[in-house]
Scaffold this motif. Structure first.
Motif, PDB file in Angstrom:
ATOM      1  N   ALA A 121       2.273   3.360 -19.465  1.00  0.00           N
ATOM      2  CA  ALA A 121       3.439   4.137 -19.044  1.00  0.00           C
ATOM      3  C   ALA A 121       3.614   4.153 -17.526  1.00  0.00           C
ATOM      4  CB  ALA A 121       3.343   5.569 -19.564  1.00  0.00           C
ATOM      5  N   ARG A 122       2.713   3.485 -16.779  1.00  0.00           N
ATOM      6  CA  ARG A 122       2.974   3.284 -15.352  1.00  0.00           C
ATOM      7  C   ARG A 122       4.248   2.466 -15.167  1.00  0.00           C
ATOM      8  NH1 ARG A 122      -1.352   5.959 -15.735  1.00  0.00           N
ATOM      9  NH2 ARG A 122      -2.897   6.103 -14.066  1.00  0.00           N
ATOM     10  N   SER A 123       4.713   1.871 -16.251  1.00  0.00           N
ATOM     11  CA  SER A 123       5.967   1.105 -16.233  1.00  0.00           C
ATOM     12  C   SER A 123       7.196   1.990 -16.162  1.00  0.00           C
ATOM     13  CB  SER A 123       6.062   0.245 -17.498  1.00  0.00           C
ATOM     14  OG  SER A 123       6.031   1.063 -18.666  1.00  0.00           O
ATOM     15  N   LEU A 124       7.076   3.294 -16.365  1.00  0.00           N
ATOM     16  CA  LEU A 124       8.256   4.155 -16.505  1.00  0.00           C
ATOM     17  C   LEU A 124       9.183   4.164 -15.286  1.00  0.00           C
ATOM     18  CD1 LEU A 124       6.940   7.191 -18.590  1.00  0.00           C
ATOM     19  CD2 LEU A 124       8.839   5.660 -19.174  1.00  0.00           C
ATOM     20  N   PRO A 125       8.696   4.163 -14.043  1.00  0.00           N
ATOM     21  CA  PRO A 125       9.659   4.085 -12.934  1.00  0.00           C
ATOM     22  C   PRO A 125      10.529   2.832 -12.985  1.00  0.00           C
ATOM     23  CG  PRO A 125       7.532   4.826 -12.126  1.00  0.00           C
ATOM     24  CD  PRO A 125       7.321   4.417 -13.549  1.00  0.00           C
ATOM     25  N   LEU A 126       9.926   1.708 -13.379  1.00  0.00           N
ATOM     26  CA  LEU A 126      10.707   0.484 -13.534  1.00  0.00           C
ATOM     27  C   LEU A 126      11.680   0.608 -14.700  1.00  0.00           C
ATOM     28  CD1 LEU A 126      11.388  -2.463 -12.968  1.00  0.00           C
ATOM     29  CD2 LEU A 126       9.353  -3.111 -14.294  1.00  0.00           C
ATOM     30  N   MET A 127      11.217   1.153 -15.821  1.00  0.00           N
ATOM     31  CA  MET A 127      12.102   1.314 -16.985  1.00  0.00           C
ATOM     32  C   MET A 127      13.264   2.258 -16.677  1.00  0.00           C
ATOM     33  SD  MET A 127      10.934  -0.650 -19.362  1.00  0.00           S
ATOM     34  CE  MET A 127      10.459  -1.792 -18.060  1.00  0.00           C
ATOM     35  N   ASP A 144       0.817  -1.216   0.000  1.00  0.00           N
ATOM     36  CA  ASP A 144       0.000   0.000   0.000  1.00  0.00           C
ATOM     37  C   ASP A 144       0.852   1.269   0.000  1.00  0.00           C
ATOM     38  OD1 ASP A 144       1.008  -0.113   2.550  1.00  0.00           O
ATOM     39  OD2 ASP A 144      -0.928  -0.230   3.566  1.00  0.00           O
ATOM     40  N   ALA A 145       2.128   1.143  -0.323  1.00  0.00           N
ATOM     41  CA  ALA A 145       2.991   2.329  -0.411  1.00  0.00           C
ATOM     42  C   ALA A 145       2.560   3.178  -1.607  1.00  0.00           C
ATOM     43  CB  ALA A 145       4.448   1.908  -0.551  1.00  0.00           C
ATOM     44  N   PRO A 146       2.787   4.490  -1.548  1.00  0.00           N
ATOM     45  CA  PRO A 146       2.408   5.344  -2.682  1.00  0.00           C
ATOM     46  C   PRO A 146       3.267   5.045  -3.902  1.00  0.00           C
ATOM     47  CG  PRO A 146       3.636   6.598  -1.044  1.00  0.00           C
ATOM     48  CD  PRO A 146       3.351   5.272  -0.433  1.00  0.00           C
ATOM     49  N   PRO A 147       2.711   5.237  -5.117  1.00  0.00           N
ATOM     50  CA  PRO A 147       3.472   4.975  -6.336  1.00  0.00           C
ATOM     51  C   PRO A 147       4.704   5.870  -6.447  1.00  0.00           C
ATOM     52  CG  PRO A 147       1.134   5.205  -6.827  1.00  0.00           C
ATOM     53  CD  PRO A 147       1.326   5.633  -5.410  1.00  0.00           C
ATOM     54  N   THR A 148       5.728   5.368  -7.101  1.00  0.00           N
ATOM     55  CA  THR A 148       6.935   6.141  -7.355  1.00  0.00           C
ATOM     56  C   THR A 148       6.626   7.267  -8.334  1.00  0.00           C
ATOM     57  OG1 THR A 148       8.334   4.202  -6.993  1.00  0.00           O
ATOM     58  CG2 THR A 148       9.301   6.038  -8.230  1.00  0.00           C
ATOM     59  N   VAL A 149       7.051   8.479  -7.966  1.00  0.00           N
ATOM     60  CA  VAL A 149       6.826   9.672  -8.800  1.00  0.00           C
ATOM     61  C   VAL A 149       8.125  10.013  -9.516  1.00  0.00           C
ATOM     62  CG1 VAL A 149       6.251  12.132  -8.766  1.00  0.00           C
ATOM     63  CG2 VAL A 149       4.999  10.529  -7.297  1.00  0.00           C
ATOM     64  N   LEU A 150       8.039  10.360 -10.793  1.00  0.00           N
ATOM     65  CA  LEU A 150       9.212  10.725 -11.579  1.00  0.00           C
ATOM     66  C   LEU A 150       9.488  12.216 -11.456  1.00  0.00           C
ATOM     67  CD1 LEU A 150       8.424   8.636 -14.782  1.00  0.00           C
ATOM     68  CD2 LEU A 150      10.016   8.054 -12.949  1.00  0.00           C
ATOM     69  N   SER A 151      10.745  12.563 -11.337  1.00  0.00           N
ATOM     70  CA  SER A 151      11.114  13.970 -11.158  1.00  0.00           C
ATOM     71  C   SER A 151      10.991  14.765 -12.448  1.00  0.00           C
ATOM     72  CB  SER A 151      12.538  14.082 -10.612  1.00  0.00           C
ATOM     73  OG  SER A 151      13.462  13.445 -11.488  1.00  0.00           O
ATOM     74  N   HIS A 152      11.103  14.092 -13.600  1.00  0.00           N
ATOM     75  CA  HIS A 152      11.012  14.786 -14.886  1.00  0.00           C
ATOM     76  C   HIS A 152       9.538  15.088 -15.178  1.00  0.00           C
ATOM     77  CE1 HIS A 152      10.899  15.309 -19.258  1.00  0.00           C
ATOM     78  NE2 HIS A 152      12.190  15.622 -19.174  1.00  0.00           N
ATOM     79  N   PRO A 153       9.148  16.370 -15.338  1.00  0.00           N
ATOM     80  CA  PRO A 153       7.729  16.707 -15.503  1.00  0.00           C
ATOM     81  C   PRO A 153       7.074  16.024 -16.695  1.00  0.00           C
ATOM     82  CG  PRO A 153       9.027  18.687 -15.068  1.00  0.00           C
ATOM     83  CD  PRO A 153       9.999  17.576 -15.299  1.00  0.00           C
ATOM     84  N   GLY A 154       7.771  15.975 -17.835  1.00  0.00           N
ATOM     85  CA  GLY A 154       7.187  15.349 -19.015  1.00  0.00           C
ATOM     86  C   GLY A 154       6.967  13.861 -18.831  1.00  0.00           C
ATOM     87  N   LEU A 155       7.941  13.173 -18.225  1.00  0.00           N
ATOM     88  CA  LEU A 155       7.804  11.741 -17.988  1.00  0.00           C
ATOM     89  C   LEU A 155       6.739  11.454 -16.937  1.00  0.00           C
ATOM     90  CD1 LEU A 155      11.518  10.521 -18.023  1.00  0.00           C
ATOM     91  CD2 LEU A 155       9.781  10.199 -19.796  1.00  0.00           C
ATOM     92  N   GLU A 156       6.645  12.306 -15.938  1.00  0.00           N
ATOM     93  CA  GLU A 156       5.620  12.112 -14.916  1.00  0.00           C
ATOM     94  C   GLU A 156       4.227  12.299 -15.509  1.00  0.00           C
ATOM     95  OE1 GLU A 156       3.677  11.477 -11.243  1.00  0.00           O
ATOM     96  OE2 GLU A 156       5.542  10.797 -12.154  1.00  0.00           O
ATOM     97  N   GLN A 157       4.078  13.274 -16.393  1.00  0.00           N
ATOM     98  CA  GLN A 157       2.795  13.457 -17.070  1.00  0.00           C
ATOM     99  C   GLN A 157       2.471  12.246 -17.933  1.00  0.00           C
ATOM    100  OE1 GLN A 157       2.651  16.811 -19.759  1.00  0.00           O
ATOM    101  NE2 GLN A 157       0.425  16.968 -19.591  1.00  0.00           N
ATOM    102  N   LEU A 158       3.492  11.697 -18.583  1.00  0.00           N
ATOM    103  CA  LEU A 158       3.293  10.500 -19.386  1.00  0.00           C
ATOM    104  C   LEU A 158       2.924   9.317 -18.493  1.00  0.00           C
ATOM    105  CD1 LEU A 158       3.503   9.332 -22.270  1.00  0.00           C
ATOM    106  CD2 LEU A 158       5.934   8.899 -21.816  1.00  0.00           C
TER     107      LEU A 158
END
Length: 265
Positions: free
Chosen positions: A231-237, A210-224
């Motif tokens: 694209a929820r796969s992006l933190p893993l990628m 139940d931990a919160p999802p990983t947030v990406l620091s890059h604004p464009g990637l986080e929006q994606l």
């Protein structure tokens, strides 16, 4: 839930400004700016010419990511079980069918109809690869990537054989886009193995939490990440591109997330 242990043998990734895993790995692994540009896909050359002419963006995206992953893994796609995960399938085809049904001539072509089913990419994949292994097609709204990863990991561990995951999403045209505003097409694929091999890229340990999802620091990637289910796969990628060890958390159901421990090889 007991943690699932699997190993990644190959990766494919196509998205806006991310043209294949080799290109995406360089961009995701760097700390500089990333330009979110048009999605560029190779032609689905593995399909016979007649089928190739009939397919749309969703199928081209799924096949591009899938073939990149199996090529890197050096496995025979004709012998590989597969999981295809998408929140909406072929959104353009869905739009065109509804447009036809709303017109004076409501005749839907057989090609449009059979391209409208959710397991369409799995069927074309079987044609292209001559694969007789089982395929699974699923969707879980915004949880579609995590659901696909869990399904592929469960199949890998239960059968003790490799499995291909292909997660892909495309954008609806208006007016459906207003109800489901996916901004870009995005596809990711992974070949999962139950055991480490000489080609293993990293090991994963998956568990619900139940931990919160990983947030990406890059604004464009986080929006994606937040705008496209696949694209929820992006933190893993990003962790794989940077050869980072540690945990990333991926969106799943409303009260659950998927924790992925990453161990680069």
């Amino acid at each position: 839930m007991t943690a699932l242990q699997v190993h990644i043998e190959g990766i494919g990734l196509y998205g806006p400004g991310l043209t294949g895993w080799s290109h995406a790995r360089e961009l995701l692994g760097a700390s500089g700016p990333i330009e979110i540009g048009p999605v560029k896909l190779p032609a689905p050359e593995a399909l016979p010419p007649a089928e190739r002419r009939r397919v749309g963006l969703a199928l081209k995206l799924a096949m591009a990511a899938g073939f990149e992953a199996v090529t890197q893994a050096q496995v025979d796609p004709g012998a590989l079980p597969a999981v295809f995960s998408s929140t909406g399938g072929d959104c353009d085809n869905c739009h065109l069918i509804l447009e036809t049904l709303a017109s004076a001539d409501r005749t839907v072509s057989p090609t449009r109809f059979h391209n409208s089913v959710h397991n369409m990419p799995a069927g074309y994949w079987s044609i292209a690869t001559k694969c007789m292994a089982p395929t699974t097609s699923l969707c879980a709204y915004d949880a579609t990537f995590a659901a696909g990863l869990l399904e592929a990991a469960c199949q890998t561990t239960s059968t003790q054989s490799p499995c291909l995951l292909v997660a892909y999403d495309t954008a609806y045209p208006e007016p459906l886009h207003a109800r489901r505003p996916i901004p870009h097409a995005f596809g990711v694929a992974m070949v999962l193995s139950p055991e480490k091999t000489a080609r293993t890229l990293c090991s994963l340990s998956l568990a619900l939490g139940d931990a919160p999802p990983t947030v990406l620091s890059h604004p464009g990637l986080e929006q994606l990440r937040t705008g496209v289910p696949a694209a929820r796969s992006l933190p893993l990628m990003r962790a794989l591109a940077r050869h980072e060890s540690g945990a990333v958390v991926i969106d799943y159901l409303d009260d659950l997330t998927l924790r992925v421990e990453v161990s680069p090889c």
